[in-house]
Design an enzyme around this catalytic site. Structure first.
Site, short mmCIF file in Angstrom:
data_model
loop_
_atom_site.label_atom_id
_atom_site.label_comp_id
_atom_site.label_asym_id
_atom_site.label_seq_id
_atom_site.Cartn_x
_atom_site.Cartn_y
_atom_site.Cartn_z
CG HIS A 471 -54.16 40.83 -17.43
ND1 HIS A 471 -53.57 40.82 -16.19
CD2 HIS A 471 -55.05 39.82 -17.42
CE1 HIS A 471 -54.07 39.85 -15.46
NE2 HIS A 471 -54.98 39.22 -16.18
CE1 TYR A 587 -52.84 30.28 -15.25
CE2 TYR A 587 -54.78 31.29 -14.28
CZ TYR A 587 -53.43 31.33 -14.59
OH TYR A 587 -52.68 32.43 -14.21
#
Length: 784
Positions: A471, A587
């Site tokens: 990531h 989120y």
């Protein structure tokens, strides 16, 4: 040793008769062709630098300017207002008057041309800094926005390269600290009691009046100097400095087609997949990919993340990891049954055909040699804690054969795992098999993936495929774009023969794939076992649930004149409330790629409006009131998303203020508490960016499952979703078995029920849905 022999271009031996020189013309020819290919790349890159350097003008426009100036000069007119004459005075006197005039005209024309380019780029940057268009209702576009669109299309009329817009993108602005704190307090209001909210308000006010403004000044100073005040700190402190396992905690996954497997032959699927990926790399290197844009517009998005897509590895360190990127590796690293191989995909300067790569992969599959001592589970080092891996790497992999073999993995274009399992939606338990498929792509056996690579491809025994991505170097839209291209090219462009093999001819004289050689001491083997135990415990705790929601999709949602993403997010709030009996900090990933080197921002989807709707619905309020509250919640969500995209988000600003406070050595109780708040519901939409590649009309079964990620909080859920076509939404839900309060399958059922209940509520009022003020503006796609 045939491959080693062919790699030697010449050999010589000293004999009593003299020097015996033997040349390998095949090796010399390959060296020559590789050199030619290398020089072609250099020329191409130089050409692209020139083209994107003068964008939005073209290199040929220089000639137009020169001719125009010469024409006016011959008409006895001086467009330079005396500058050409001044330039001529500084030229060597040895030149004739005619040559001096010509040279001075060329110099002036070039300077004028460069000035025009700078002016055009400045205008383009100003235009791209305008974001008010995002806040206007569909059908009610202001005259200012209409003029803006016309000018932007005019300046973007030339076909751009992948990176043409980079220097014209605006810089991410630093929000006013007062506005950020105000939005933060508004976002946490539904989650706090009255005393708790009063306490947080006092902490925020005290922070603003004391430390906040001081930190803000440093942050603004950084924003003046850096191209993006967030991205470098975000990459370092959120990703690279994390000392825990990146498997599950950071890496995410992408899955194959839901209903279709193009071929059941593992080697053939690997052959086409590798070919498609290398074709994509070629497009990236040549900058032939179209720049990503906000869907349905001409507005470009930052392409900086594409630069480290291939030939990139995250290397471990004791305090922080480092991203290393190399230029154009001509091989990939392959793992099969505990053995590592280096597979060259270029020969004599050309990319191997899919059939040739299949042939090479089949050689690996047929290789009966056993793993070397300690080799089979070596990849577990990348799955466990980072510090032990860094120590092992420095001590045992920094020289000798271990370094050469590790270099072959880390410098490879990407990593391939030939898995000995079968996966996909199959058999008597398709739903359960989808869950096992997701877990396999996410973490596998914890040692048969190389989690440090920018991305790894998994090819299963039955031909199914998957992707695991690291990531830190990029966010999901960049990887999703790559994966979409790969799946579409594999199935629709390259294709397979009737018997399932790749197309093309085979050069059977190709050298064998090279087995990587290791010398792994007992200390490393012991650490491999320790890292594997850590990774296995983490993997076993992940509860994955993947399910396609087929009752309806974005087509029916849009008929109600509602943003599909807002609909999904509000339904997720309803599902969570029913599952846990309350609300939580939510989120939702947004992007800031409207700005240079932009990455992500958080949309705090749990708002006062969404909570009011959920409570009204659960308390049995009148349907009309619930519908009105839903509309308000939808509009609020869209506005929050637009603000996040345009640089007015909350969380990245507060994060950077916290980093500044740490550099200054001062503590902020307010920032410490804000950044320690858990995200018990972490959500993201996997973007569909290249629907033109998929012929879903004629091939409706070729729909993607999308991808997902592990839970962010120990007692929370991770939810990823992909809107496929008009009638399906695929969901990926993750949680931890160790938490008794969460259950991925239970939450998945709550999501489905919430979808059905909200659609029933909204569909019951056909008058409201047909007389709405106007359709919601389509939302740009989100990222993981």
């Amino acid at each position: 040793m045939a491959e080693a022999h062919q790699a030697v271009a010449f050999q010589f031996t000293i004999t009593p008769e003299g020097i015996d020189l033997q040349l390998s013309y095949q090796a010399l020819n390959q060296i020559y062709l590789s050199g030619v290919r290398s020089w072609k790349k250099r020329v191409s890159r130089l050409r692209n630098r020139v083209i994107k350097g003068v964008y939005p003008a073209s290199p040929s426009s220089w000639l137009f300017v020169v001719i125009a100036i010469l024409a006016t000069m011959y008409m006895r007119s001086d467009p330079s207002m005396g500058l050409i004459t001044k330039i001529q005075q500084h030229l060597p006197l040895s030149l004739s008057a005619e040559k001096q005039t010509m040279l001075s005209v060329l110099v002036f024309s070039t300077l004028l041309w460069l000035s025009l380019i700078l002016a055009l780029r400045f205008c383009l940057k100003l235009l791209l800094s305008y974001h008010q268009w995002m806040f206007e209702q569909h059908g009610r576009v202001s005259n200012t926005t209409k003029v803006w669109v016309t000018l932007l299309r005019l300046l973007s009329s030339r076909k751009p390269l992948l990176y043409s817009y980079q220097t014209s993108l605006p810089i991410l602005p630093v929000p006013a600290i007062k506005e950020t704190l105000s939005r933060y307090l508004e976002s946490v209001r539904p989650l706090l009691t009255d005393p708790g909210y009063k306490r947080m308000t006092e902490m925020a006010n005290q922070f603003e009046s004391n430390l906040g403004n001081r930190l803000q000044r440093y942050l603004k100073l950084k924003a003046l100097w850096a191209t993006n005040y967030v991205s470098d700190w975000w990459e370092e402190y959120i990703y690279l400095r994390s000392r825990g396992p990146i498997m599950v905690n950071s890496n995410y996954y992408g899955m194959d087609f839901l209903y279709v497997t193009p071929t059941a032959l593992q080697a053939a699927r690997a052959g086409n997949t590798i070919t498609a990926l290398m074709l994509y790399r070629r497009k990236v290197n040549r900058e032939e990919l179209k720049p990503s844009r906000v869907p349905g517009t001409v507005i470009p998005l930052c392409a900086a993340q594409c630069e480290r897509m291939f030939n990139t590895t995250r290397t471990p360190g004791v305090e922080t990891d480092v991203l290393q990127h190399w230029q154009d590796s001509e091989f990939v690293a392959v793992y099969h049954k505990g053995r590592f191989f280096r597979l060259w995909v270029y020969t004599a300067g050309r990319l191997l055909s899919p059939r040739e790569i299949e042939h090479q992969i089949q050689r690996i599959l047929d290789d009966p040699s056993p793993p070397q001592p300690g080799e089979e589970k070596l990849g577990a080092l990348t799955a466990g804690d980072r510090v032990p891996w860094a120590q092992m790497r420095k001590q045992y992999f920094s020289s000798g054969i271990n370094k050469r073999s590790l270099d072959s993995i880390e410098r490879a274009a990407f990593f391939i795992t030939l898995d000995d399992e079968e996966q996909g939606m199959r058999g008597e338990d398709p739903a359960g098999n989808l869950d096992r498929y997701a877990k396999s792509v996410l973490h596998g056996k914890c040692y048969d993936r190389w989690f440090d690579k920018s991305f790894s491809i998994v090819i299963y025994k039955n031909g199914k495929s998957g992707l695991n991505a690291e990531h830190s170097w990029a966010d999901a839209p960049t990887v999703a774009h790559l994966w979409e291209f790969t799946l579409a090219t594999d199935a629709f462009q390259l294709g397979y023969s009737e018997d399932g093999h790749c197309k093309g001819e085979v050069d059977r004289s190709l050298p064998l794939p090279q087995r990587l050689v290791w010398d792994i001491p007992s200390e490393v083997q012991a650490q491999v076992c320790s890292s594997l135990a850590v990774a296995q415990a983490l993997a076993d705790d992940v509860d994955c649930h993947v399910f396609p929601f087929r009752d309806f999709g974005k087509g029916r949602i849009k008929k109600l004149k509602i943003s599909p993403d807002a609909f999904i997010q509000i339904c997720l709030q309803l599902a969570y409330y029913r599952d846990r009996g309350g609300f939580c900090l939510t989120y939702e990933a947004s992007m800031t790629r409207l700005f240079r080197e932009g990455r992500t921002e958080t949309v705090r989807s749990c708002s006062n409006e969404s909570c009011a709707f959920v409570k009204a619905l659960e308390d049995g309020e009148e349907a009309e009131q619930c519908r009105n509250l839903f509309r308000l919640a939808s509009e609020r969500h869209q506005n929050l998303y637009r603000m996040a995209m345009t640089g007015a988000g909350i969380d990245r600003h507060l994060f950077c203020l916290y980093v500044v406070s740490k550099y200054l050595g001062v503590d902020s109780p307010f920032l410490k508490e804000v950044l320690s708040e858990p995200w018990r519901l972490s959500t993201s939409q996997t973007p569909v960016q290249q629907m033109e590649l998929f012929d879903l009309k004629n091939h409706p079964d070729f729909i993607s499952l999308g991808g997902g990620f592990g839970p962010v909080a120990d007692d929370g859920y991770g939810v990823s979703y992909i809107i496929v076509g008009e009638d399906m939404i695929n969901f990926h839900v993750s949680s931890k078995y160790s938490c008794s309060e969460t259950d991925s399958h239970r939450f998945g059922a709550q999501i489905s029920k919430a979808f059905q209940d909200v659609m029933t509520l909204l569909s019951a009022d056909t008058k409201t849905s047909s007389s709405s003020k106007g359709p919601a503006q389509p939302q740009p796609k989100k990222l993981l």
